[in-house]
Write a protein that holds these residues in place. Structure first.
Motif, PDB file in Angstrom:
ATOM      1  N   GLY A 133       0.808  -1.212   0.000  1.00  0.00           N
ATOM      2  CA  GLY A 133       0.000   0.000   0.000  1.00  0.00           C
ATOM      3  C   GLY A 133       0.839   1.258   0.000  1.00  0.00           C
ATOM      4  O   GLY A 133       2.053   1.236   0.200  1.00  0.00           O
ATOM      5  N   SER A 134       0.190   2.375  -0.206  1.00  0.00           N
ATOM      6  CA  SER A 134       0.856   3.668  -0.214  1.00  0.00           C
ATOM      7  C   SER A 134       1.297   4.043   1.196  1.00  0.00           C
ATOM      8  O   SER A 134       0.596   3.774   2.173  1.00  0.00           O
ATOM      9  N   VAL A 135       2.479   4.669   1.308  1.00  0.00           N
ATOM     10  CA  VAL A 135       3.006   5.068   2.607  1.00  0.00           C
ATOM     11  C   VAL A 135       2.028   5.978   3.343  1.00  0.00           C
ATOM     12  O   VAL A 135       1.887   5.925   4.566  1.00  0.00           O
ATOM     13  N   ASN A 136       1.326   6.812   2.607  1.00  0.00           N
ATOM     14  CA  ASN A 136       0.421   7.788   3.224  1.00  0.00           C
ATOM     15  C   ASN A 136      -1.043   7.363   3.208  1.00  0.00           C
ATOM     16  O   ASN A 136      -1.913   8.138   3.620  1.00  0.00           O
ATOM     17  N   TYR A 137      -1.332   6.144   2.722  1.00  0.00           N
ATOM     18  CA  TYR A 137      -2.744   5.773   2.593  1.00  0.00           C
ATOM     19  C   TYR A 137      -2.926   4.270   2.736  1.00  0.00           C
ATOM     20  O   TYR A 137      -2.593   3.499   1.827  1.00  0.00           O
ATOM     21  N   ASP A 138      -3.423   3.843   3.885  1.00  0.00           N
ATOM     22  CA  ASP A 138      -3.768   2.447   4.138  1.00  0.00           C
ATOM     23  C   ASP A 138      -2.602   1.479   3.934  1.00  0.00           C
ATOM     24  O   ASP A 138      -2.787   0.352   3.481  1.00  0.00           O
ATOM     25  N   ALA A 139      -1.408   1.926   4.245  1.00  0.00           N
ATOM     26  CA  ALA A 139      -0.255   1.034   4.145  1.00  0.00           C
ATOM     27  C   ALA A 139      -0.230   0.068   5.326  1.00  0.00           C
ATOM     28  O   ALA A 139      -0.741   0.364   6.412  1.00  0.00           O
ATOM     29  N   VAL A 140       0.372  -1.085   5.119  1.00  0.00           N
ATOM     30  CA  VAL A 140       0.532  -2.067   6.177  1.00  0.00           C
ATOM     31  C   VAL A 140       1.937  -2.655   6.061  1.00  0.00           C
ATOM     32  O   VAL A 140       2.472  -2.808   4.956  1.00  0.00           O
ATOM     33  N   TYR A 141       2.541  -2.950   7.205  1.00  0.00           N
ATOM     34  CA  TYR A 141       3.933  -3.388   7.248  1.00  0.00           C
ATOM     35  C   TYR A 141       4.002  -4.721   8.001  1.00  0.00           C
ATOM     36  O   TYR A 141       3.234  -4.949   8.940  1.00  0.00           O
ATOM     37  N   GLY A 142       4.938  -5.578   7.597  1.00  0.00           N
ATOM     38  CA  GLY A 142       4.990  -6.880   8.243  1.00  0.00           C
ATOM     39  C   GLY A 142       6.372  -7.514   8.264  1.00  0.00           C
ATOM     40  O   GLY A 142       7.225  -7.214   7.425  1.00  0.00           O
ATOM     41  N   VAL A 143       6.583  -8.382   9.252  1.00  0.00           N
ATOM     42  CA  VAL A 143       7.773  -9.220   9.328  1.00  0.00           C
ATOM     43  C   VAL A 143       7.337 -10.635   9.679  1.00  0.00           C
ATOM     44  O   VAL A 143       6.318 -10.843  10.352  1.00  0.00           O
ATOM     45  N   ALA A 144       8.107 -11.593   9.235  1.00  0.00           N
ATOM     46  CA  ALA A 144       7.921 -12.991   9.624  1.00  0.00           C
ATOM     47  C   ALA A 144       9.301 -13.560   9.931  1.00  0.00           C
ATOM     48  O   ALA A 144      10.260 -13.305   9.199  1.00  0.00           O
ATOM     49  N   ARG A 145       9.389 -14.296  11.013  1.00  0.00           N
ATOM     50  CA  ARG A 145      10.666 -14.872  11.429  1.00  0.00           C
ATOM     51  C   ARG A 145      10.467 -16.350  11.730  1.00  0.00           C
ATOM     52  O   ARG A 145       9.499 -16.732  12.402  1.00  0.00           O
ATOM     53  N   CYS A 146      11.391 -17.167  11.253  1.00  0.00           N
ATOM     54  CA  CYS A 146      11.392 -18.586  11.601  1.00  0.00           C
ATOM     55  C   CYS A 146      12.684 -18.907  12.327  1.00  0.00           C
ATOM     56  O   CYS A 146      13.733 -18.311  12.057  1.00  0.00           O
ATOM     57  N   GLU A 147      12.618 -19.843  13.253  1.00  0.00           N
ATOM     58  CA  GLU A 147      13.822 -20.259  13.961  1.00  0.00           C
ATOM     59  C   GLU A 147      14.852 -20.745  12.952  1.00  0.00           C
ATOM     60  O   GLU A 147      14.521 -21.401  11.966  1.00  0.00           O
ATOM     61  N   GLY A 148      16.105 -20.421  13.219  1.00  0.00           N
ATOM     62  CA  GLY A 148      17.158 -20.659  12.238  1.00  0.00           C
ATOM     63  C   GLY A 148      17.445 -22.097  11.905  1.00  0.00           C
ATOM     64  O   GLY A 148      18.171 -22.371  10.945  1.00  0.00           O
ATOM     65  N   ASP A 149      16.920 -23.055  12.658  1.00  0.00           N
ATOM     66  CA  ASP A 149      17.143 -24.464  12.321  1.00  0.00           C
ATOM     67  C   ASP A 149      16.038 -25.036  11.445  1.00  0.00           C
ATOM     68  O   ASP A 149      16.032 -26.230  11.153  1.00  0.00           O
ATOM     69  N   MET A 150      15.103 -24.180  10.991  1.00  0.00           N
ATOM     70  CA  MET A 150      14.024 -24.661  10.128  1.00  0.00           C
ATOM     71  C   MET A 150      14.433 -24.575   8.663  1.00  0.00           C
ATOM     72  O   MET A 150      15.083 -23.614   8.238  1.00  0.00           O
ATOM     73  N   SER A 151      14.042 -25.561   7.874  1.00  0.00           N
ATOM     74  CA  SER A 151      14.220 -25.466   6.427  1.00  0.00           C
ATOM     75  C   SER A 151      13.271 -24.409   5.894  1.00  0.00           C
ATOM     76  O   SER A 151      12.289 -24.037   6.554  1.00  0.00           O
ATOM     77  N   HIS A 152      13.543 -23.908   4.696  1.00  0.00           N
ATOM     78  CA  HIS A 152      12.657 -22.911   4.105  1.00  0.00           C
ATOM     79  C   HIS A 152      11.255 -23.470   3.887  1.00  0.00           C
ATOM     80  O   HIS A 152      10.258 -22.758   4.043  1.00  0.00           O
ATOM     81  N   GLU A 153      11.174 -24.748   3.548  1.00  0.00           N
ATOM     82  CA  GLU A 153       9.869 -25.383   3.347  1.00  0.00           C
ATOM     83  C   GLU A 153       9.078 -25.421   4.650  1.00  0.00           C
ATOM     84  O   GLU A 153       7.890 -25.085   4.685  1.00  0.00           O
ATOM     85  N   ALA A 154       9.748 -25.817   5.743  1.00  0.00           N
ATOM     86  CA  ALA A 154       9.074 -25.863   7.039  1.00  0.00           C
ATOM     87  C   ALA A 154       8.706 -24.461   7.508  1.00  0.00           C
ATOM     88  O   ALA A 154       7.647 -24.246   8.103  1.00  0.00           O
TER      89      ALA A 154
END
Length: 272
Positions: free
Chosen positions: A72-93
């Motif tokens: 979304g636009s920085v000034n209009y209805d924008a949304v921000y996100g992060v996702a973190r997985c433990e470092g011993d997980m495969s990308h698939e998991a």
């Protein structure tokens, strides 16, 4: 028990201290905690941006094992996100964990402009306020073993040195995939009853060096305050996670067999 603490950045931490062995608490197949905030109604654009953000984070996690995104636009209805997985997980998991979390929060937190959601080995947060690059905005869960070391003083000394080394390495990592560090160290290594301590630390990949370091050091102090004298402790937060045990709790060999991809550059919205 529930405690509220205020840090220097005027953010609050909700800290749950559970005096039960870690192995008895929660599984990776379910949410261990979630928070729904900033409810909104009748905003189709924002809802669409949230949907696009979640799809992008699921795709990123499949490629890199983590995600930093905005929609979304920085000034209009924008949304921000992060996702973190433990470092011993495969990308698939990792992707499966993030997708499962997204499915849960869409049914648990409909119409929420900010959501925090944790599974045992992955975490997802989105917000209509740009929080990327900050750490002090989180809810954390802290739990510890009820067992005590035979030599508390020696155990504490080795633990402090080990965790300090891991924190320095994770905070100083330039490669975003290396915001996860693990290691081990032995207490009374020349004695027949020697004990090996296994530790891990991890920051979300949107955090810079100083933010990651501050998050981990502050969290380590919280662990010392509430887990002091225990042979195992786990702190789960949004900005960072820490854990130590006297048994191996990571599955690094499995993660090493997963497909690798170059780490993405942080989102422009991260403010670097």
């Amino acid at each position: 028990m529930v405690f509220l603490m205020k840090n220097q950045q005027v953010f609050f931490f909700l800290l749950f201290v559970i005096s039960l062995p870690i192995s008895t608490l929660g599984t990776d197949s379910e949410l261990i905690y979630h928070q729904c905030e900033k409810n909104f109604t009748q905003n189709h654009i924002l809802q669409s941006n949230i949907g696009n953000l979640l799809m992008d984070m699921a795709a990123q996690s499949a490629l890199h094992g983590f995600a930093i995104s905005s929609s979304g636009s920085v000034n209009y209805d924008a949304v921000y996100g992060v996702a973190r997985c433990e470092g011993d997980m495969s990308h698939e998991a990792c992707s499966a964990c993030i997708i499962g979390t997204e499915h849960d929060i869409q049914s648990i937190c409909p119409g929420s402009g900010a959501v925090y959601a944790w599974r045992e080995k992955c975490y997802l947060h989105y917000d209509i306020t740009n929080f990327l690059g900050e750490w002090g905005r989180t809810y954390v869960m802290l739990r510890h073993s009820t067992s005590k070391p035979e030599d508390p003083k020696a155990f504490e000394q080795v633990l402090t040195e080990l965790m300090g080394e891991l924190i320095a390495e994770a905070a100083g990592a330039r490669d975003l995939t290396l915001k996860f560090k693990s290691g081990e160290s032995t207490v009374d290594e020349n004695y027949k009853n020697s004990v090996t301590i296994y530790g891990m630390v991890q920051c979300t990949q949107d955090l810079g060096e100083s933010e990651c370091h501050y998050c981990l050091k502050s969290s380590l102090q919280a662990m010392a305050d509430y887990c002091g004298g225990s042979v195992g402790c786990q702190l789960i937060g949004s900005g960072c996670v820490l854990r130590y045990e006297i048994y191996k709790f990571l599955f690094l060999d499995e993660a090493a067999t997963g497909d690798k991809a170059p780490a993405p550059a942080p989102s422009v919205a991260a403010g670097y």
